[in-house]
Every structure is written in structure tokens, then in C-alpha cells.
Write an enzyme that holds these catalytic residues in place. Structure first.
Site, mmCIF file in Angstrom:
data_model
loop_
_atom_site.group_PDB
_atom_site.id
_atom_site.type_symbol
_atom_site.label_atom_id
_atom_site.label_comp_id
_atom_site.label_asym_id
_atom_site.label_seq_id
_atom_site.Cartn_x
_atom_site.Cartn_y
_atom_site.Cartn_z
ATOM 1 N N LYS A 97 -57.140 44.758 42.872
ATOM 2 C CA LYS A 97 -58.080 43.912 43.625
ATOM 3 C C LYS A 97 -59.502 44.113 43.089
ATOM 4 O O LYS A 97 -60.255 43.160 42.915
ATOM 5 C CB LYS A 97 -58.061 44.255 45.123
ATOM 6 N N CYS A 181 -59.247 48.518 63.909
ATOM 7 C CA CYS A 181 -58.665 49.317 62.822
ATOM 8 C C CYS A 181 -59.033 50.802 62.855
ATOM 9 O O CYS A 181 -58.281 51.607 62.326
ATOM 10 C CB CYS A 181 -58.991 48.717 61.470
ATOM 11 N N MET A 182 -60.152 51.181 63.418
ATOM 12 C CA MET A 182 -60.478 52.608 63.325
ATOM 13 C C MET A 182 -61.056 53.201 64.606
ATOM 14 O O MET A 182 -61.505 54.329 64.607
ATOM 15 C CB MET A 182 -61.368 52.903 62.117
ATOM 16 N N MET A 356 -54.267 53.121 59.316
ATOM 17 C CA MET A 356 -53.851 52.286 60.444
ATOM 18 C C MET A 356 -52.608 52.810 61.177
ATOM 19 O O MET A 356 -52.430 52.534 62.348
ATOM 20 C CB MET A 356 -53.576 50.858 59.982
ATOM 21 N N GLY A 393 -60.298 50.996 56.346
ATOM 22 C CA GLY A 393 -59.786 49.833 55.629
ATOM 23 C C GLY A 393 -60.839 48.834 55.227
ATOM 24 O O GLY A 393 -60.560 47.905 54.469
ATOM 25 N N GLN A 394 -62.061 48.993 55.725
ATOM 26 C CA GLN A 394 -63.119 48.038 55.402
ATOM 27 C C GLN A 394 -64.283 48.772 54.730
ATOM 28 O O GLN A 394 -64.505 49.956 54.987
ATOM 29 C CB GLN A 394 -63.612 47.345 56.672
#
Lengths: 820, 106
Positions: A97, A181-182, A356, A393-394
Site C-alpha cells: 500500500k 478501533c482503539m 482490533m 490502525g489509523q
């Protein structure tokens, strides 16, 4: 094996031969530069013919790892991406990616004009009209306005939204998608250490002997970090990788041990390990006596819980024998003993990582607490390589959502809206009259969307919602209820700031076209407390504009319409900026926005908050020079700025008292102790039954990021995994007469979805489980997922609900096997 | 719902930089370099000890994957890493869109 006969043709005519030659040379130069990093040698005659490519640094736009890329720009367009060899995080390496991140700007359907829904159609309008619409909606009822942002907001973007909402409107209905998510990692850290974010950093991966993955497919989700560990192995280091998961993944292929557990039963496994440490007397008695206290969860499930004694802790754990844990989790008792023995050893260093799998969990806070607890109890804490570390995740879930505090109960710098002292501190920094900040927390994400999707007359008191840098129309759980129900509500107004059409813009009443990534200045904060800065490199297309500008421009419209909250206590506009000559610059006028560096100005103001909880940030200009710095960043006697790799540890953290060794200086018990928590195994809110006999888990794949709105527009990534699918065990498929590639229907209590079946695909669920990735907006699995949340963190459980699987009604082509 | 795009769907050209680490055997190194040099999609740069630089051209994702896999199987190649990706040819008018109009609602 592919042969030379099947290898590619030369490039198409889209690239001029001279340019092709130029890029070949640049590619060779980049490889030579990488060789210098890997080996220290300098390959000769590789000077890059790069005179007309300008390279600059930026953190990658995707996950929370925080890899740095170098972005090559020529004539106003990105033409190349290379790994940044100067970056400690990735040392020149990128994932698939990352190498394609530059292409995300160039999908042909970029949003370039504001669009207002009129008579059921989205029609182009001017920016001035759009800002007027937004401001008037807010003015109608400021208390029913909400902003929903994300962990992809840059630090200044999140900070500007904070100041507008909490400092200007006195409204706490501000949330980031990071709640999804967190949030459980946050409540885990807060309840154990009294302060958020990991004590360690990625250096732990370079020092550990054992890497323990708790429901974490690191090979696909954080591939560069996983490669860091594998590279050590390739060089001959002995590293044991233990993959504890509910299905086999690419990570499992590299694991020495694979421990497959039933969904939700990680709670029992954690208790089983603690049980063995006590039973075998291998726990770190001295460390525990000196540095720890004990707490238990209660039926009210609060952040604070209840103190307990060591003796009571031991009594609660007595039931979690290896055999009992096997009964609950399905993991053989011998393997539970293996884990217990491993944590009991003092001659190895153990790093636990999770993401996650532990956070999106109906008991997410508890499992976070318990994994920290095992490390504390065993003494595998406080040395490089001995660490419990959550991954994000971000790209700025930490930097923006957690540190700027864009959550409904927080202020910047770990301050709380409910705390009078904290409100005063914020009001002082923002120069606001006392009492401006509202003490009542706003709605958390799930509540906020419930309120937005409920008719006003029935208590749905969020009427206007503005989203930035996120796609809740695809990423929220139980979408029919939490998002699509908005469709029929005439009195609700959705404003979406985004770069591409998405499932969220499809329902928007107003769409505002946004600049993305290196089309604007930015600052992110990654998973290891590293703050990273970049400059704008290319212009956004059409009339797309910076999110931060949008927030300031909206605030200015409100100011002009007479909203009193847009003034500070001296009557000045909240977002007043001055240039070096001291002249006020009206940055709310787009053409003047870049006359000064707004990011720098906002960051310097925000820095004042960061020192309040020992998360000190350096001046903006220090980040311009660096590939990120890990906080607390503290100025030295010689004027230089020093980052901190390991918190609470005297050898590295300047805030630890001399002689203390380890000091948890934000201890919730005010005695410098961390809390070891007990919580029982509890059954999840929904389990398979006769009607819905399978577990459904959801997640991601290597090639696509989140809802796929960016990566599905990159040909190489889209072609690699073009469509979502359902993974199923071959025996379960055979039992139902289902064949690879055919369409199956998934049905839960919340909805149905048809999608292709992929048996023995990339991931391998055990019998009784299916898995679906969520990147495909044509196949939105979140129409089926459960919106039950962890009672402490309010984070939903996307990893498990009950589902039925039947043959589908439509013909479906066999899925192409992703193979990158 | 979209059908799956074929794996060899044409996309705009991509040129990648690749760093190859060769094995310790001098004969294998020479053989590997010659094999790579003969490949029409590769431009071989400088070799120093075990390190060899390549520029690789591909017209589609499947070809790029095949090429990457093929290099890894060449006798004398121990390891390879991508160092950069160049994609100036990517044209916004031919870049893919994503059919948001087809959002499913069951």
C-alpha cells in the site's frame, strides 16, 4: 512458476520513451540508496537524474505504523514514492500500500466542487453558499450539531475541530472514528497506568525474544513492523512468534506456535496465564510488591473499578486452571501451560502486541487490562523487549484522537470536560470567558449516530452532523440502524467533507470537497508516540480545500452571523492568526490560507496542553527537521530536544525520579503504582445458535485500507483484491453443498448480504466461523455486524456475532485469488 | 455488483526500483546477473558484492507480481526489496472510479 515467456511487455505509450528512461535511472538510484542503508556500501555511478523531481518527506497516509515515505513531485504531480531510508520506523521499507500511496490522489472521480442536495439531487454550489448553509444549520440549534472526525485527521485539523466545538460552541458532541478501533486500548492504558498510550515503542520489536500476538494479523495489518521482526530472524536471531488467533492468517505462516481460541475466550486465556504464574510462584514478587496494586472490574463496569487485595486476586484466578481454560477457549491445556511457563521465565524478553482483535471486543477494556496485568505480574515490563504494546490502525489515531482528545469527554492534553480544573486550563489557553467549556460529556459514537438516525420528535437530538476524513456510512456497525435510517428523516442534515464519493456522501445533504494527504500541510502521531510533520507538495484538484480551512471558515461564518462563542474574552475571533509582521491574516479566505503556516500556529498553541500530562511536544520546527519524535520530547541543557523511547523507566524517561527505577507517575492510586486487574471470562452478547449457527468476524486485507475509498482507486491494489468475499472452512462448505466462488447469503439479526465464497483462501477460519473483509462498499458487511459496545470504552465488537450461511440467489463469478 | 476485473486489466505503466541481494557463491552471482540482464522488462544497474540494483517495468498488477516472483526464483538471488515506485503515466482520466451508485442495501 512464472517464466520469462509470461513476463510483462514494455510499458505502454502513456509514458514517453525519454521519461521511461528517466524513471529507470531514478529507480536504479533508489535501489542504490536502499543498498547504502542495508549494507553501508555506496554503489557507484548511480547518481539520480532527478533534477526535475523534487523529493520531500511525509508519513504514509494509511495505517498507524507511521512509515515515512519520500514523495517525488514533478510539475505539480506526484510521480514517485520511495521508502525513506532516514526513517527509524521503516528504514526505507514500505508495504504494497505504501509504495502505491501516491496514486490515491488520482482517482478520476475526485470531489472538486461543493454539492448541495436539492430535490433529491446533489447540485454544485459555491463555497460561499456552502459555508452559509453550514453556518445557518448550526445557528438554528448549536446544541444539536455534532462533528464526527477520525484518526486520519491531522493534529491541527483535530485541534481546530476541538476548539470550534468545545471552546466555541460549548458543545461536546465531537467524536473520532477512532472510537471504533482503539477506544478499548485507551481505557486499558488509563485504568492500568493512569495515562494513555504505550510505555514502550517499536524498539521493543528489535529486542524481544518472544513476540506474542493477541488476535493480531500483523503480517497483513502492520507488515512493515512484522518484517522488522522477520528480518531479525533472517539475520540469525532466535525469535519465537506465537500467534494466538481465531483463524489462521498470513501471520500464522511465520509463527512457531499457533493457538486457536474461540471468539471472546482470550479473557479466559489471560486469566489462565495469571493463574499459572501464581500457582507456580513464578510471578515477579518483588516487582509487584514495589510497583503494583490490584483492582477488579465490577458489575457497573466503570473505568475506576474497585481495589482488591493480592489474596482476593489469587482467589478469583484459582478457577482458571489450564483444563478450565481449555474448556472455555478450545486451546489445549498444554499450550496454556506453555504460555504460563514462558511468562514465568526471567531469561527471555516478551513483547505482546494487539490491535482490533482485542479492542473491538465487548469486553475490550478488560482484555486490554489483563494483558498489561500479565506483563506486570510476571515482571516482563520495564526493559526493552519486555512490553505490552497496542498498535493502531489509523495514521493519527494516537496523535489526533487520543492526544488532541477529539472524544466527547475530553479536552486536549488528557484533560477532561467533567473536571473543573481542566476546563479552566483549556479556557485559559484559549482565552475564553470562564464557563465556556461545557462540563457534560457529549455522545459517544454509537450514541451519536443513534441520535442522528432517530426522529427529532422521538428524542433524536442530533440534527446536523458534519463528518471529516472518515466514511461512517461503511464503517459503522449495524449500518441499517446507525446510518441508513437517516435516509428517511427530513429534519436531519448530513454534511460530509471527503475526497471521493463514498457510502457516506451518497446520503449527504451537503458534500464539501477536501484536499488529501500531501495536498495540504499536516502532522500525524503514530502508534509509538511519534509525532510526524509534512508540508504540502501538490495542489488539490478543482475547488477541493483543506479540512482545517473548512473548520476555520465555518467558524468565521458563525462569527459573522453573530454566534457569541466565536469570540474569545477580548472579543477577538477564536482563530486569529498573525504573520511575522504582526498583521492579522484572514486565513478563512481560501486564497490567503497559505500566507502563513496555520498548522504551525495551531500546533504551537496546542503544545501548551501537551505538557500537562507529560506528553510534551517539541516546537513545530523540530519536527520539520526530523522523521518524527517520540513524546515526551524534553529540552536539554544545551537547547536540543530529546525524545523518549521508554516511559516510566528511569534509564530513559526524564520524568522518573532519580533512584526510582520504575515510576508510574500518573498512577490512579497516586502512589506510583500500576494496577493489575482481574476480570472474569464472560460470554459475548451474541453467540451462534440454531438459527444463526456461525460466528462472523470482520477485518481487513493487506492491499486495502479501511473502507477502500482510496485503495480501491489504485489499479494495482484494486486488481490484487478486487472484491470482498467470505472465507469459510472447507468442511462447513461441503456440509452445505457450497462450492468455491459461488454466491452465498449471510444473514444476521440485522441484515443480509450476498457475496462470493472463498474456501481455503488467504485466511483459514476454523469450523463454525466465517470471515469477511470490510473494504468493499458494494458489499458492506457492516450492515450485518453487531453494535454492542464495551461498557467502559464504548467501542463496538466487530469481531463476533452470530450468522447463518446459505446458498445465494444470484450467479457469481469465482473470486480472483488475491496473490500479491 | 461489479464482475471481478480481470487480473491482466491494463493499467498505466509502473516502474519500480528493486534491490537484490545475491548469494555468496561468485558463480551464482554472475549467473544471476546474466539471467536478470536478459529479461526484457528489467534494467540492471550496478553490482557491488552481493548487492545488485534493478529497474523493473510492468504494465499491469499481475505482470508486476509475476516479475517479482520470477526474480525471487532466479538461481543466485537470495532476497529482494522494492525501493521505489514511479507512476507518472497514471492519467486521472483513465484512473479507476468506484461505483458508489451501486451501494447495496438489502
Amino acid at each position: 512458476m512464472p517464466s520469462m515467456n509470461s513476463t510483462p511487455r514494455p510499458c505502454s505509450s502513456a509514458l514517453h520513451p525519454d521519461r521511461r528512461q528517466f524513471f529507470r535511472q531514478a529507480a536504479l538510484a533508489s535501489a542504490a540508496a536502499l543498498a547504502a542503508t542495508r549494507s553501508g556500501i555506496s554503489l557507484p555511478a548511480q547518481a539520480a537524474p532527478e533534477a526535475d523531481i523534487r523529493w520531500d518527506k511525509a508519513p504514509c497516509r494509511f495505517c498507524g505504523t507511521g512509515c515515512h515515505v519520500e514523495v517525488g513531485v514533478r510539475e505539480g504531480r506526484i510521480v514517485g514514492i520511495r521508502g525513506d531510508a532516514k526513517a527509524e520506523v521503516n528504514k526505507g521499507l514500505l508495504c504494497v500500500k505504501g509504495y502505491h500511496v501516491g496514486m490515491i490522489l488520482y482517482g478520476k472521480d475526485r470531489l472538486t466542487r461543493p454539492l448541495l442536495k436539492r430535490n433529491g439531487r446533489q447540485e454544485e454550489i459555491s463555497w460561499d453558499e456552502a459555508l452559509e448553509v453550514v453556518a445557518k444549520r448550526i445557528m438554528e440549534n448549536p446544541a444539536s450539531f455534532a462533528i464526527y472526525g477520525s484518526g486520519q485527521w491531522t493534529v491541527p485539523e483535530g485541534y481546530a475541530a476541538q476548539k470550534l466545538m468545545k471552546g466555541g460552541l460549548g458543545n461536546n458532541h465531537l467524536e473520532p472514528n477512532a472510537r471504533l478501533c482503539m477506544a478499548s486500548a485507551v481505557t486499558g492504558y488509563l485504568s492500568v497506568y493512569g495515562v494513555d498510550e504505550p510505555a514502550g515503542c517499536y524498539d521493543d520489536l528489535d529486542a524481544c525474544d518472544v513476540l506474542l500476538l493477541w488476535g493480531n494479523n500483523m503480517a497483513e495489518m502492520h507488515p512493515v513492523l512484522f518484517s522488522r521482526v522477520l528480518e531479525r530472524r533472517n539475520r540469525g536471531a532466535k525469535i519465537t512468534i506465537i500467534d494466538m488467533a481465531t483463524r489462521r492468517t498470513r501471520t500464522t505462516e511465520h509463527a512457531d506456535e499457533y493457538l486457536e481460541f474461540r471468539p471472546h475466550s482470550d479473557l479466559a486465556i489471560a486469566n489462565g496465564i495469571a493463574h499459572l504464574l501464581l500457582k507456580d510462584k513464578t510471578y515477579a514478587r518483588e516487582f509487584v510488591e514495589k510497583h503494583c496494586a490490584f483492582k477488579t472490574d465490577t458489575s457497573e463496569h466503570t473505568l475506576d473499578g474497585k481495589p482488591m487485595t493480592f489474596e482476593d486476586y489469587a482467589k478469583e484466578l484459582a478457577a482458571y486452571t489450564p483444563e478450565k481454560v481449555e474448556e472455555i477457549s478450545g486451546v489445549p491445556a498444554a499450550k496454556i501451560r506453555l504460555l504460563g511457563e514462558l511468562f514465568g521465565r526471567k531469561d527471555v524478553r516478551i513483547t505482546s502486541v494487539w490491535c482490533m482483535g482485542m479492542n473491538q471486543h465487548a469486553r475490550g477494556t478488560n482484555i486490554n487490562r489483563m494483558v498489561h496485568g500479565i506483563h506486570l505480574l510476571s515482571g516482563h515490563w520495564g526493559r526493552p523487549g519486555d512490553a505490552p504494546t497496542s498498535l493502531t490502525g489509523q495514521p493519527s489515531a494516537c496523535g489526533t484522537a487520543r492526544e488532541v482528545g477529539t472524544l466527547c469527554h475530553m479536552l486536549p492534553g488528557g484533560r477532561l470536560v467533567a473536571n473543573p480544573e481542566h476546563r479552566k486550563q483549556a479556557e485559559a489557553i484559549w482565552n475564553l470567558p470562564e464557563g465556556r467549556v461545557n462540563p457534560k460529556p457529549g455522545y459517544h459514537t454509537v450514541q451519536l449516530f443513534e441520535k442522528f438516525c432517530t426522529p427529532t420528535a422521538k428524542g433524536g437530538d442530533i440534527r446536523t452532523l458534519l463528518t471529516q476524513v472518515t466514511n461512517p456510512g461503511q464503517s459503522l456497525p449495524n449500518l441499517h440502524k446507525l446510518f441508513e435510517a437517516k435516509k428517511d428523516l427530513e429534519d436531519k442534515f448530513l454534511i460530509v467533507c471527503d475526497v471521493y464519493p463514498t457510502a457516506t456522501t451518497a446520503l449527504a445533504d451537503l458534500v464539501l470537497p477536501a484536499a488529501m494527504w500531501v495536498e495540504k500541510n499536516g502532522i500525524y502521531g503514530n502508534s509509538e508516540r511519534r509525532t510526524q510533520q509534512w508540508f504540502r507538495m501538490v495542489r488539490p484538484p478543482g475547488e477541493a480545500r483543506d479540512d482545517c480551512w473548512m473548520t476555520i471558515a465555518i467558524a468565521r461564518k458563525l462569527f459573522e452571523l453573530g454566534h457569541p462563542g466565536m469570540k474569545d474574552k477580548d472579543g477577538k475571533f477564536l482563530f486569529t492568526f498573525r504573520n511575522e509582521k504582526g498583521e492579522e491574516v484572514p486565513v478563512w479566505q481560501w486564497e490567503r490560507y497559505y500566507e502563513l503556516n496555520v498548522d504551525r500556529a495551531l500546533f504551537e498553541e496546542y503544545r501548551q496542553f501537551t505538557r500537562m500530562k507529560h506528553k510534551d511536544l517539541a516546537p513545530y520546527d523540530e519536527y520539520v527537521k526530523a522523521r518524527g519524535l517520540r513524546w515526551p520530547v524534553v529540552q536539554q541543557a544545551d537547547g536540543s530536544w530529546r525524545e523518549t523511547k521508554f516511559r516510566f523507566m528511569e534509564f530513559d524517561d526524564p520524568y522518573v525520579k532519580k533512584g526510582a527505577g520504575i515510576q508510574f507517575y500518573h498512577s490512579v492510586t497516586k502512589d506510583d503504582r500500576a494496577q493489575i486487574w482481574y476480570a472474569p471470562y464472560e460470554v459475548p452478547p451474541e453467540m451462534p445458535d440454531v438459527e444463526f449457527p456461525f460466528w462472523l468476524g470482520t477485518g481487513r486485507v493487506l492491499e486495502h485500507w479501511h473502507t477502500g475509498s482510496m485503495t480501491m482507486r489504485v489499479p494495482q491494489l484494486r486488481n490484487a483484491v478486487p472484491q470482498s468475499y467470505v472465507e469459510m472452512h472447507p468442511a462447513d462448505a461441503a456440509e452445505r453443498g457450497l462450492k468455491n466462488g459461488e454466491t452465498v447469503k449471510l444473514k444476521t439479526r440485522r441484515g443480509e448480504l450476498e457475496l462470493p465464497l472463498w474456501i481455503s483462501g488467504r485466511g483459514h477460519p476454523p469450523r463454525g466461523q466465517v470471515f469477511v473483509p470490510f473494504f468493499d462498499e458494494r458489499l458492506m458487511i457492516n450492515q450485518l455486524t453487531l453494535d454492542a459496545v464495551c461498557p467502559v470504552s464504548k467501542e463496538p465488537d466487530y469481531k463476533k456475532c452470530a450468522v447463518d450461511v446459505q446458498r445465494g440467489s444470484r450467479a457469481q463469478a469465482a473470486p480472483e485469488r488475491p496473490s500479491l | 455488483m461489479d464482475a471481478f476485473p480481470p487480473a491482466d486489466e491494463p493499467v498505466d505503466p509502473v516502474i519500480g526500483g528493486i534491490l537484490v541481494q545475491l548469494t555468496d557463491d561468485p558463480a551464482e552471482r554472475t549467473e544471476a546477473e546474466a539471467t536478470l540482464r536478459a529479461h526484457p522488462a528489467l534494467t540492471v544497474g550496478t553490482r557491488s558484492g552481493p548487492w545488485l540494483t534493478l529497474a523493473a517495468e510492468a504494465v499491469n498488477a499481475a505482470a508486476a507480481r509475476d516479475l517479482h516472483s520470477w526474480i525471487a526464483t532466479v538461481r543466485g538471488v537470495r532476497w529482494l526489496e522494492v525501493s521505489a515506485v514511479f507512476f507518472e503515466g497514471l492519467d486521472p482520466h483513465t484512473a479507476p472510479t468506484f461505483p458508489t451508485s451501486q451501494v447495496q442495501s438489502v
